[in-house]
Design a protein around this motif. Structure first.
Motif, mmCIF file in Angstrom:
data_model
loop_
_atom_site.group_PDB
_atom_site.id
_atom_site.type_symbol
_atom_site.label_atom_id
_atom_site.label_comp_id
_atom_site.label_asym_id
_atom_site.label_seq_id
_atom_site.Cartn_x
_atom_site.Cartn_y
_atom_site.Cartn_z
ATOM 1 N N TYR A 275 83.850 -25.032 58.824
ATOM 2 C CA TYR A 275 83.490 -26.558 58.367
ATOM 3 C C TYR A 275 84.303 -27.092 57.439
ATOM 4 O O TYR A 275 84.538 -28.292 57.527
ATOM 5 N N GLN A 279 86.386 -30.576 57.693
ATOM 6 C CA GLN A 279 86.304 -31.697 56.879
ATOM 7 C C GLN A 279 87.573 -31.892 56.351
ATOM 8 O O GLN A 279 88.083 -33.037 56.201
ATOM 9 N N PHE A 283 88.150 -35.619 57.510
ATOM 10 C CA PHE A 283 87.880 -36.608 56.765
ATOM 11 C C PHE A 283 88.890 -36.876 55.473
ATOM 12 O O PHE A 283 88.900 -37.681 55.269
#
Lengths: 322, 305
Positions: A275, A279, A283
């Motif tokens: 995860y 990210q 992002f």
């Protein structure tokens, strides 16, 4: 006749073929044998190995896609960041803890279930089918159900049952859990244990049912207790299956993305490495950093996989020797 | 020989046939069968119900109205309705899940076909006419499966973006093919290894050519295996989220991607969330119940028979 000897005799056919153009004929034959294998092999190398090499290269670059002109060789900088950045370091620990906890818990519960299901009782087939159900719910859907239908603090099933039980005793102030915000990592672990226990149970059940019954019967004749039989006959026989289940479980759970993404979105210390990497590149656009974290995951997996391969290999040799 | 072949032991694995049981465990085995097994049966049933409860609850809630779904304590006896399913299929909200379901079906089915096309010849080369060092090749296949997806996802994403393959179902199909190929080769090899050598030799002596041997001897043995592999590849592709989330978007988004977006967009409508979960889990539940023991074999990469 066993498969192993068969295989040897099959390859033996081509090994010795003395003739004039022996060498070139042999080579042609070898390629004819290899040809059916090549498409799959080449495809896999291109699609899985090449990208990893690229990941490896990017991991040594200083590359944020938002400022592309600052791309430069970074040496080990990204690796230092992965190991020192509090969030990423936390993600490493979370990954380890999550994996170990889920694997151990699901193995233990799975062992208990497999031992129960190995006995004959009414409706065993149906009970087994019910037990497999958690494993067959699409992982994202399962995570959503845990988040909204089971663990939701106001109308989730778990708090609902607590309310109901307490109301039976005339209480209007039942205890209400809020696992998702109080202990989010626990929520992830519980939902994953629920999903993976059936997998462990199925592997261990296959192991139990391949157990030679004659030694067990002989032990029973000699008056051995069930515990002694379990400890000295069943457990040693199951060892390989326990290892296999644990190691394969570890390999799948290290990679878990769905549960962390859906249940907590990585909040409150639940972000595992997959995860965190998602990210970091999706992002934060830190491509170099994400790649270095990816390489760290691979190194970790290689360590686990070395043991896994050894286990699988021993099963493999057993099969070949049959 | 028949008792030692993998075929026989695999068939015996899931639920031991009663005939085997009767002959193998007759007599003194299981000293007090009735008492012991009743207790075990009760315990097993209790745990089975506990484990199945979330699934049952998901299905039940999906047939409740939103107000009945969101009650504390739970309203088990509430009226059943199809409202949540109607809502999910977009009759009121206007957001249809059909494109994503079709994308999922396309990606899962086509990648499964591709996997079979690549895996069957490979497994043939690894078992029926084994190449040299076939174990090394097998372990190479296995090792690709052990590499986490996150370790390769950025280059794949960059590549797709560069060549304009982002949000393209075909690129996703290729990814799913590579994801399932190792498992398929492993399973397929173990199925093909069960083809009796005597039959192959007999066919060779009788002068049967390769095609005839494939059709008459290998295919009948391998068919159940191929079906099982196809089901497993289908399930894995259908379940996949990370690759789909990174590589697809509006056009090629799959059902799991739709599901995550659906929930954040629609807020907390519990019955609808449950209906959505039921709909996308249904194909896997069917396929999985049909291939229970094959599923383990696939997941354990063909190692457990």
């Amino acid at each position: 006749m066993t498969t192993a000897t068969a295989r040897i005799s099959r390859s033996g056919h081509t090994a010795a073929k003395p003739s004039r153009n022996a060498k070139s004929r042999e080579r042609a034959l070898a390629w004819a044998r290899r040809a059916p294998l090549l498409p799959a092999l080449v495809f896999l190398i291109i699609v899985t190995q090449l990208p990893f090499v690229v990941t490896l290269i990017i991991s040594f670059l200083n590359w944020n896609s938002l400022s592309p002109d600052k791309t430069a060789f970074a040496g080990l900088e990204n690796y230092v960041t992965v190991l020192t950045d509090p969030d990423l370091r936390q993600a490493i620990f979370t990954t380890i803890f999550l994996t170990v906890a889920v694997v151990l818990a699901s193995l233990l519960i799975g062992l208990g279930l497999a031992l129960l299901l190995d006995k004959k009782f009414i409706g065993r087939g149906l009970a087994r089918t019910l037990l497999i159900a958690p494993f067959l719910v699409v992982p994202v859907a399962a995570a959503l159900i845990w988040k909204h239908a089971l663990l939701n603090p106001t109308y989730g099933l778990i708090n609902g049952i607590l309310t109901w039980i307490w109301s039976l005793f005339g209480s209007v102030t039942p205890p209400q859990l809020d696992l998702l915000s109080q202990a989010p990592l626990m929520a992830v672990i519980v939902s994953l244990v629920w999903q993976w226990t059936p997998f462990m149970m199925l592997i261990l059940l296959a192991g139990l049912q391949s157990r030679p019954m004659d030694t067990v019967e002989a032990a029973q004749m000699d008056g051995a207790t069930s515990w002694a039989i379990f400890r000295h006959l069943t457990l040693p026989h199951l060892r390989q299956y326990l290892e296999l289940g644990g190691l394969l479980g570890a390999i799948y759970i290290v990679q878990n993305f769905d549960a962390v993404f859906t249940l907590t979105a990585g909040g409150l210390g639940t972000a595992n490495l997959p995860y965190a990497i998602y990210q970091t590149f999706y992002f934060a656009n830190e491509y170099g950093l994400a790649s270095a974290a990816g390489v760290v995951v691979v190194i970790g997996t290689i360590i686990v996989a070395t043991f896994a391969l050894r286990t699988v290999f021993s099963l493999f040799k057993k099969e070949a020797a049959r | 020989m028949s008792t030692l072949t993998p075929a026989a032991s695999r068939k015996a694995a899931p639920v031991r046939p009663t005939s085997n049981n009767a002959s193998g465990r007759r007599g003194k085995s299981r000293m007090d069968p009735t008492r012991n097994n009743t207790a075990a049966g009760l315990a097993a049933w209790l745990l089975a119900l506990l484990f199945a409860a979330p699934v049952v609850w998901m299905i039940l809630t999906s047939f409740h109205s939103e107000t009945d779904a969101a009650t504390n304590p739970p309203s088990v006896a509430a009226n059943l309705t199809l409202d949540a399913y109607r809502e999910f299929f977009g009759e009121t909200s206007g957001v249809s899940p059909w494109p994503s379901l079709i994308n999922s079906a396309t990606a899962s089915i086509l990648s499964t076909v591709l996997v079979l096309v690549l895996a069957i010849p490979a497994a043939y080369a690894l078992s029926i006419r084994p190449v040299k060092k076939w174990t090394d090749v097998m372990f190479f296949f296995l090792s690709t499966k052990m590499m986490p997806v996150v370790a390769a996802i950025l280059p794949l994403y960059l590549f797709a973006r560069t060549v304009g393959a982002l949000d393209n179902i075909w690129f996703l199909i290729l990814m799913y093919t590579s994801m399932n190929l190792p498992i398929a080769v492993w399973m397929m090899r173990s199925f093909l290894a069960e083809v009796p050598v005597e039959m192959l030799e007999a066919a060779q002596i009788d002068g049967a050519n390769l095609l005839l041997t494939l059709r008459k001897i290998i295919a009948p043995v391998a068919m159940p295996g191929i079906a099982a592999i196809a089901l497993i590849c289908f399930i894995f592709s259908w379940n996949e989220l990370l690759l789909a989330r990174v590589l697809t978007g509006v056009v090629a988004g799959t059902a799991p991607v739709f599901l995550t977006g659906f929930v954040s967009g629609q807020g907390l409508f519990l019955a609808k969330v449950c209906a959505a979960a039921v709909v996308i889990s249904l194909p896997v539940l069917f396929a999985g119940f049909a291939a229970q023991d094959k599923l383990v074999q696939g997941l354990s990469l063909g190692a457990v028979k």
